[in-house]
Write an enzyme that holds these catalytic residues in place. Structure first.
Site, PDB file in Angstrom:
ATOM      1  N   SER A  44       0.814  -1.217   0.000  1.00  0.00           N
ATOM      2  CA  SER A  44       0.000   0.000   0.000  1.00  0.00           C
ATOM      3  C   SER A  44       0.851   1.273   0.000  1.00  0.00           C
ATOM      4  O   SER A  44       0.340   2.358  -0.247  1.00  0.00           O
ATOM      5  CB  SER A  44      -0.949   0.015   1.203  1.00  0.00           C
ATOM      6  OG  SER A  44      -1.893  -1.031   1.109  1.00  0.00           O
ATOM      7  N   GLY A 220      -4.543  -2.108  -0.763  1.00  0.00           N
ATOM      8  CA  GLY A 220      -3.690  -1.816  -1.909  1.00  0.00           C
ATOM      9  C   GLY A 220      -3.372  -0.341  -1.980  1.00  0.00           C
ATOM     10  O   GLY A 220      -3.906   0.468  -1.211  1.00  0.00           O
ATOM     11  N   GLY A 222      -2.685   3.611  -3.777  1.00  0.00           N
ATOM     12  CA  GLY A 222      -3.170   4.560  -4.767  1.00  0.00           C
ATOM     13  C   GLY A 222      -4.594   5.048  -4.597  1.00  0.00           C
ATOM     14  O   GLY A 222      -5.288   4.730  -3.624  1.00  0.00           O
ATOM     15  N   CYS A 247      -9.661  -1.558   3.418  1.00  0.00           N
ATOM     16  CA  CYS A 247      -8.803  -0.491   2.899  1.00  0.00           C
ATOM     17  C   CYS A 247      -9.169  -0.116   1.456  1.00  0.00           C
ATOM     18  O   CYS A 247     -10.248   0.388   1.217  1.00  0.00           O
ATOM     19  CB  CYS A 247      -7.336  -0.896   3.050  1.00  0.00           C
ATOM     20  SG  CYS A 247      -6.236   0.527   3.223  1.00  0.00           S
ATOM     21  N   LEU A 248      -8.286  -0.361   0.479  1.00  0.00           N
ATOM     22  CA  LEU A 248      -8.618  -0.030  -0.909  1.00  0.00           C
ATOM     23  C   LEU A 248      -9.844  -0.797  -1.360  1.00  0.00           C
ATOM     24  O   LEU A 248     -10.679  -0.276  -2.108  1.00  0.00           O
ATOM     25  CB  LEU A 248      -7.432  -0.333  -1.829  1.00  0.00           C
ATOM     26  CG  LEU A 248      -7.628   0.037  -3.310  1.00  0.00           C
ATOM     27  CD1 LEU A 248      -7.795   1.530  -3.491  1.00  0.00           C
ATOM     28  CD2 LEU A 248      -6.453  -0.477  -4.152  1.00  0.00           C
ATOM     29  N   ASN A 289      -3.373   2.536   6.728  1.00  0.00           N
ATOM     30  CA  ASN A 289      -2.459   3.064   5.727  1.00  0.00           C
ATOM     31  C   ASN A 289      -3.276   3.462   4.503  1.00  0.00           C
ATOM     32  O   ASN A 289      -3.450   2.675   3.580  1.00  0.00           O
ATOM     33  CB  ASN A 289      -1.402   2.021   5.347  1.00  0.00           C
ATOM     34  CG  ASN A 289      -0.516   2.500   4.222  1.00  0.00           C
ATOM     35  OD1 ASN A 289      -0.495   3.691   3.892  1.00  0.00           O
ATOM     36  ND2 ASN A 289       0.205   1.591   3.608  1.00  0.00           N
ATOM     37  N   GLY A 291      -4.701   7.114   2.054  1.00  0.00           N
ATOM     38  CA  GLY A 291      -4.735   8.538   1.810  1.00  0.00           C
ATOM     39  C   GLY A 291      -6.054   9.024   1.256  1.00  0.00           C
ATOM     40  O   GLY A 291      -6.214  10.217   0.974  1.00  0.00           O
ATOM     41  N   PHE A 292      -7.010   8.101   1.093  1.00  0.00           N
ATOM     42  CA  PHE A 292      -8.332   8.437   0.563  1.00  0.00           C
ATOM     43  C   PHE A 292      -9.407   7.894   1.496  1.00  0.00           C
ATOM     44  O   PHE A 292      -9.155   6.982   2.282  1.00  0.00           O
ATOM     45  CB  PHE A 292      -8.511   7.848  -0.846  1.00  0.00           C
ATOM     46  CG  PHE A 292      -7.586   8.460  -1.856  1.00  0.00           C
ATOM     47  CD1 PHE A 292      -8.008   9.490  -2.686  1.00  0.00           C
ATOM     48  CD2 PHE A 292      -6.276   8.013  -1.982  1.00  0.00           C
ATOM     49  CE1 PHE A 292      -7.153  10.071  -3.607  1.00  0.00           C
ATOM     50  CE2 PHE A 292      -5.400   8.580  -2.897  1.00  0.00           C
ATOM     51  CZ  PHE A 292      -5.847   9.624  -3.713  1.00  0.00           C
ATOM     52  N   HIS A 332      -6.695  -2.183   8.411  1.00  0.00           N
ATOM     53  CA  HIS A 332      -6.120  -3.519   8.259  1.00  0.00           C
ATOM     54  C   HIS A 332      -6.420  -4.329   9.526  1.00  0.00           C
ATOM     55  O   HIS A 332      -5.697  -4.199  10.525  1.00  0.00           O
ATOM     56  CB  HIS A 332      -4.614  -3.433   8.039  1.00  0.00           C
ATOM     57  CG  HIS A 332      -4.210  -2.743   6.780  1.00  0.00           C
ATOM     58  ND1 HIS A 332      -2.922  -2.784   6.287  1.00  0.00           N
ATOM     59  CD2 HIS A 332      -4.918  -1.999   5.901  1.00  0.00           C
ATOM     60  CE1 HIS A 332      -2.862  -2.084   5.160  1.00  0.00           C
ATOM     61  NE2 HIS A 332      -4.059  -1.595   4.910  1.00  0.00           N
ATOM     62  N   GLU A 334      -6.002  -7.343  10.435  1.00  0.00           N
ATOM     63  CA  GLU A 334      -5.128  -8.446  10.834  1.00  0.00           C
ATOM     64  C   GLU A 334      -3.917  -7.988  11.646  1.00  0.00           C
ATOM     65  O   GLU A 334      -3.236  -8.797  12.281  1.00  0.00           O
ATOM     66  CB  GLU A 334      -4.653  -9.189   9.585  1.00  0.00           C
ATOM     67  CG  GLU A 334      -3.299  -8.802   9.025  1.00  0.00           C
ATOM     68  CD  GLU A 334      -3.156  -7.354   8.600  1.00  0.00           C
ATOM     69  OE1 GLU A 334      -2.013  -6.867   8.534  1.00  0.00           O
ATOM     70  OE2 GLU A 334      -4.176  -6.683   8.342  1.00  0.00           O
TER      71      GLU A 334
END
Length: 357
Positions: A44, A220, A222, A247-248, A289, A291-292, A332, A334
Site C-alpha cells: 500500500s 492496496g 493509490g 482499505c482499498l 495506511n 490517503g483516501f 487492516h 489483521e
C-alpha cells in the site's frame, strides 16, 4: 554522504544518505512505534516516500518473518536515527543492509518531526531524495514528474495461487489481490478459510467460475478512482456472493455502489489509529495506511450503513450493505495493534459464509 529531502513547495530537510539511490514520490508519514519492516514491505506504500515519526529505527533488525510482500515497493525512507546494530532473537540482518539490497533511497539524521509538521500543515505532496550536490535542473525534472497511477498493477500477484485450508469442508474464498499483505492471508487461513488469490484485474466471470463461498477485496495502494476497470468488475460481483473488503477494497466497493471518495489532507498511517464501532459503542485500536476516504454525504440514498468512524476526524471507517451480506472496513484488521480488537471481523465473515451456505 550528505543528502536532502525536497518537497514540491520548496521545503528542504537535510540529512545523511545511506546510499546513492535517488527517490521520487508522494511524501507521507507513519506514526507507528514498531513495524518498520512491515511498513517497508506493505504494498500500500508503493511509490511513496515514507517518513517514520518514531525517533530510532532498526533497533531490532530485519527478518524474513516480517516481510509483508515479495519485495519492498516504497520509493524512499526518511528516518531520524538509523540503528547500526539490531538486537532481537528473531533478527537475521541489519536494516541498513536490507535497504541497500532493496535499492531503497534512505535519508537519516533528519528532523522527522519538522517533516511531519510540514505535511500535516500543507498536506501530502511530491518530494525527492537527492544528494547534497544535485543540480537544480535535475531536481526540477524529478519534481515535475507525475505520481504513478498504475500502482495496483505493479503490486498485485502475477498469477492465481491457492492456499489450502486445514479442513476439507472449509469455506472457499476468492481473494482479489490489490496489494495484499501476507499477514492478511495468514489471518484468513488461521480462521479456517481456503483461499484462491487472484490478480487485481481478474474479471467477475473468472471469479464466479471458481464457485467460491465468499469474496475478499484486499488492501492496496493509490487512488481508487485510478482503477475504473476493477470497480466495474466488483460492481458485477455485488449480490452474487458475500463480500468482505478492507482499505482499498472498502473504497472500491463504495465506488461500485455509486458512492464517492476523496483525498485526505495527510491520510491515516500508523498502528495506533482509534476507530469507533458504532454498533458496539466501543473504540478499537487499528492499523491503517490510506490517503483516501469514502465521502459520507455520497452515501445518502444508497443501501449502505456506516458502521465505523475514525475517532480523530470522524471519517468513514466501515460500511455494511443493508440488504446483502457485504461489509467493509477502511483499516487492516489483521495487524492486531489492540492486539485482538479487530479479530471479530474475520469471525463475522466466517459467520456470513456459514449463514449463506
Amino acid at each position: 554522504m550528505k543528502g536532502k529531502l525536497i518537497l514540491e513547495d520548496g521545503s528542504i530537510f537535510t540529512g545523511t544518505l545511506l546510499n546513492e539511490t535517488k527517490a521520487f514520490g508522494e511524501v507521507v508519514f507513519n506514526t507507528g512505534m514498531t513495524g518498520y519492516q512491515e511498513v517497508l514491505t506493505d504494498p500500500s506504500y508503493c511509490s511513496q516516500i515514507v517518513t517514520l515519526t518514531y525517533p530510532i529505527i532498526g533497533n531490532y533488525g530485519v527478518a524474513k518473518a516480517f516481510m509483508e510482500s515479495r519485495k519492498s515497493f516504497v520509493s524512499g525512507f526518511i528516518i531520524a536515527e538509523l540503528c547500526d546494530v539490531g538486537s532481537n532473537w528473531q533478527s537475521e540482518g541489519e536494516l541498513a543492509d536490507f535497504l541497500c539490497k532493496q535499492e531503497i533511497a534512505c535519508l537519516h539524521d533528519v528532523d522527522t518531526r519538522a517533516v511531519t509538521r510540514r505535511i500535516r500543515s500543507a498536506g501530502t505532496m511530491k518530494g525527492v531524495i537527492v544528494s547534497e550536490g544535485t543540480q537544480q535542473d535535475e531536481i526540477k525534472k524529478l519534481l515535475d514528474k507525475n505520481i504513478k497511477k498504475d500502482v495496483v498493477l505493479e503490486v498485485t500477484t502475477p498469477k492465481i495461487y491457492t492456499i489450502e485450508a486445514d479442513q476439507e469442508d472449509a469455506p472457499h474464498v476468492a481473494v482479489l489481490d490489490f496489494g495484499i499483505k501476507q499477514n492478511i492471508l495468514r489471518s484468513l487461513h488461521e480462521f479456517g478459510f481456503k483461499l484462491t488469490v487472484m490478480p487485481a484485474y481478474t474479471t467477475a466471470e473468472e471469479v464466479l467460475a471458481l464457485e467460491p463461498d465468499g469474496i475478499f477485496l484486499s488492501n492496496g495502494p493509490g487512488n481508487p478512482k485510478d482503477v475504473p476497470e476493477i470497480i466495474a468488475e466488483v460492481k458485477k460481483l455485488i449480490g452474487q456472493k458475500p463480500i468482505f473488503g478492507i482499505c482499498l477494497g472498502h473504497q472500491i466497493f463504495a465506488l461500485a455502489m455509486g458512492a464517492d471518495t476523496y483525498k485526505l489532507k495527510f491520510g491515516h498511517r500508523g498502528t495506533n489509529q482509534p476507530v469507533k464501532n458504532l454498533a458496539m459503542d466501543r473504540v478499537h485500536v487499528s492499523s491503517q495506511n490510506h490517503g483516501f476516504a469514502v465521502n459520507a454525504d455520497s452515501l445518502k440514498g444508497l443501501p449502505l450503513e456506516i458502521t465505523h468512524r475514525a475517532v480523530n476526524d470522524n471519517t468513514v471507517e466501515g460500511l455494511r450493505h443493508t440488504e446483502l451480506p457485504i461489509f467493509t472496513v477502511q483499516y487492516h484488521p489483521e495487524a492486531s495493534p489492540g492486539p485482538s480488537d479487530n479479530r471479530y471481523l474475520f469471525e463475522q465473515f466466517m459467520s456470513l459464509l456459514k449463514e449463506e451456505g
